[in-house]
Design a protein around this motif. Sequence first.
Motif, PDB file in Angstrom:
ATOM      1  N   VAL A 110       0.856  -1.195   0.000  1.00  0.00           N
ATOM      2  CA  VAL A 110       0.000   0.000   0.000  1.00  0.00           C
ATOM      3  C   VAL A 110       0.891   1.244   0.000  1.00  0.00           C
ATOM      4  O   VAL A 110       1.857   1.309   0.777  1.00  0.00           O
ATOM      5  N   ARG A 111       0.528   2.209  -0.848  1.00  0.00           N
ATOM      6  CA  ARG A 111       1.319   3.453  -0.890  1.00  0.00           C
ATOM      7  C   ARG A 111       0.388   4.616  -1.215  1.00  0.00           C
ATOM      8  O   ARG A 111      -0.360   4.584  -2.212  1.00  0.00           O
ATOM      9  N   VAL A 112       0.427   5.635  -0.316  1.00  0.00           N
ATOM     10  CA  VAL A 112      -0.265   6.899  -0.615  1.00  0.00           C
ATOM     11  C   VAL A 112       0.552   7.599  -1.699  1.00  0.00           C
ATOM     12  O   VAL A 112       1.750   7.846  -1.527  1.00  0.00           O
ATOM     13  N   LEU A 113      -0.088   7.911  -2.826  1.00  0.00           N
ATOM     14  CA  LEU A 113       0.644   8.453  -3.964  1.00  0.00           C
ATOM     15  C   LEU A 113       1.198   9.842  -3.665  1.00  0.00           C
ATOM     16  O   LEU A 113       0.590  10.615  -2.901  1.00  0.00           O
ATOM     17  N   PRO A 114       2.376  10.160  -4.231  1.00  0.00           N
ATOM     18  CA  PRO A 114       2.978  11.484  -4.014  1.00  0.00           C
ATOM     19  C   PRO A 114       1.994  12.604  -4.403  1.00  0.00           C
ATOM     20  O   PRO A 114       1.293  12.513  -5.418  1.00  0.00           O
ATOM     21  N   GLY A 115       1.951  13.640  -3.560  1.00  0.00           N
ATOM     22  CA  GLY A 115       1.057  14.756  -3.789  1.00  0.00           C
ATOM     23  C   GLY A 115      -0.297  14.590  -3.135  1.00  0.00           C
ATOM     24  O   GLY A 115      -1.118  15.515  -3.144  1.00  0.00           O
ATOM     25  N   HIS A 116      -0.540  13.407  -2.553  1.00  0.00           N
ATOM     26  CA  HIS A 116      -1.842  13.139  -1.928  1.00  0.00           C
ATOM     27  C   HIS A 116      -1.684  12.742  -0.457  1.00  0.00           C
ATOM     28  O   HIS A 116      -2.605  12.178   0.135  1.00  0.00           O
ATOM     29  N   GLU A 117      -0.513  13.118   0.117  1.00  0.00           N
ATOM     30  CA  GLU A 117      -0.244  12.719   1.496  1.00  0.00           C
ATOM     31  C   GLU A 117      -1.182  13.389   2.487  1.00  0.00           C
ATOM     32  O   GLU A 117      -1.464  12.833   3.567  1.00  0.00           O
ATOM     33  N   GLN A 118      -1.658  14.581   2.178  1.00  0.00           N
ATOM     34  CA  GLN A 118      -2.517  15.297   3.117  1.00  0.00           C
ATOM     35  C   GLN A 118      -3.953  14.779   3.114  1.00  0.00           C
ATOM     36  O   GLN A 118      -4.607  14.717   4.153  1.00  0.00           O
TER      37      GLN A 118
END
Length: 487
Positions: free
Chosen positions: A132-140
């Motif tokens: 599982v990985r939160v995609l870059p730019g969507h961390e917030q």
Amino acid sequence: MTPDNDRDDATMFDLAPVSLWLEDFSGLRALFAQWRAEGVSDLRTYLRADRARIARCTRELKVLKVNRRTLELFGAPDQATLLANLGKVFRDDMLDHHVDELVQLWNGARSYTSQTVNYTLDGRRLDVNLQVRVLPGHEQGWDRVLLSLEDLSVREQARQALQRSERYAQGLFEHSPVSLWVEDFSAVKRLIDEVREQGIEDFRVFTDVHPEFVDRCMAEIRVIDVNTQTLTMFRAPDKTALLRRLPDIFRDEMRRPFTEQLIDLWAGKLHQQRETVNYALDGEMLHVHLQFAVLPGHERDWSLVQVSLTDITARKRAESYLEFLGKHDALTKLRNRSFFDDELNRLERKQIHPVAMLVIDLNGLKQVNDERGHRAGDALLRRTGEVLAKATQAPATAARIGGDEFAVLMPGGDEHAAEAFLATLHELVELNNQFHSGDPLRFSVGTAISQAGERLEAALHRADAQMYRQKKAFHANAEFDRRKDTE
């Protein structure tokens, strides 16, 4: 990013060889914020307290898109069908794994890996490796999260099958009705190889000349494991106590069989069986049937050996008793007529001269049996056995050759030896009669010394005839005493 790039990315996503899911976790993030505001600090405990909270977290995860491999993996004809049946996909033990994943997100992780369980639409279990990985730019906002699933089902099934096989093998080992030992003989092999390198060819002679080598080999055996029956058989409370006292188990009479085992190993016999002797921790001698095998794959170094020990103590005792009965009289414990005849023939073949012979009759046995019963008569016979056994010293032998008749053979014995035996016998009879208050022991005895060139049977007849003359005199005196008592 250009439209062409977007199409390329979409194609790569759709044709990826692993299952890919693009999801929106923003609802889960909002739920976490709510729970934090409500004072939740330990998410794991909070979720474990109510499994409905785990299901609520799962409902907050929105699937945006899955690829073709995902549809194949879960047996879905299309994405709509898959999404409509997510309750069949994420259920049962998957929820338990899901707690760990949720806790990682709660604690700030934006990527993680775990092994979990999903289910196909037709109910088949899938063991998967989840990344599982939160995609870059969507961390917030967590509104774009990429999940990849690698199907580990075949590997997991193989692992579980291996575990079942290992448990089965361990069960067979642990609960076998015979004593099983797993041992390491690699140090023994090194010692044998060193002797071979010295140019030794006759290993049997070598072990005879160097008995300390056998002791060293015995000390170099490393016991890896034993089963439950071993502890029972050797009276050990646990494996630690057993292994600590191995020198008490393998000693004394075991040396010769172990030497033969080494000689067989020298000759390349990696599978052996023989009877040997061990000792229980309480000191009891155990007769065992030993089967020895170097396990497959370890023939070069003997690092894994299985030894099975079957307790044959009861059988050996029975055989020993039967052998005793074959050569002894059960009542008096003296040798029997069969042994006496064999010994007479042996002395005849060996042409041993002289041989002193004594034929001894227990006077009054019939009268005691008639008047006081056979139990009283048997007591007299047992006492006779005790006296003759005490008087006889090897190589002489005493035997019961008839109901009330006994014989003593004294190889190399002359008149003086016969007279000394008679003197000892009379002393022992007197002591025995003083100790026992019942019927006295009284013997009629005939003696003869074999002459050179004379058959031993002829000398035996002379002793027998002399005994009968004494017996006749005994009965005549007894009859005279009875008449005197009636006058």
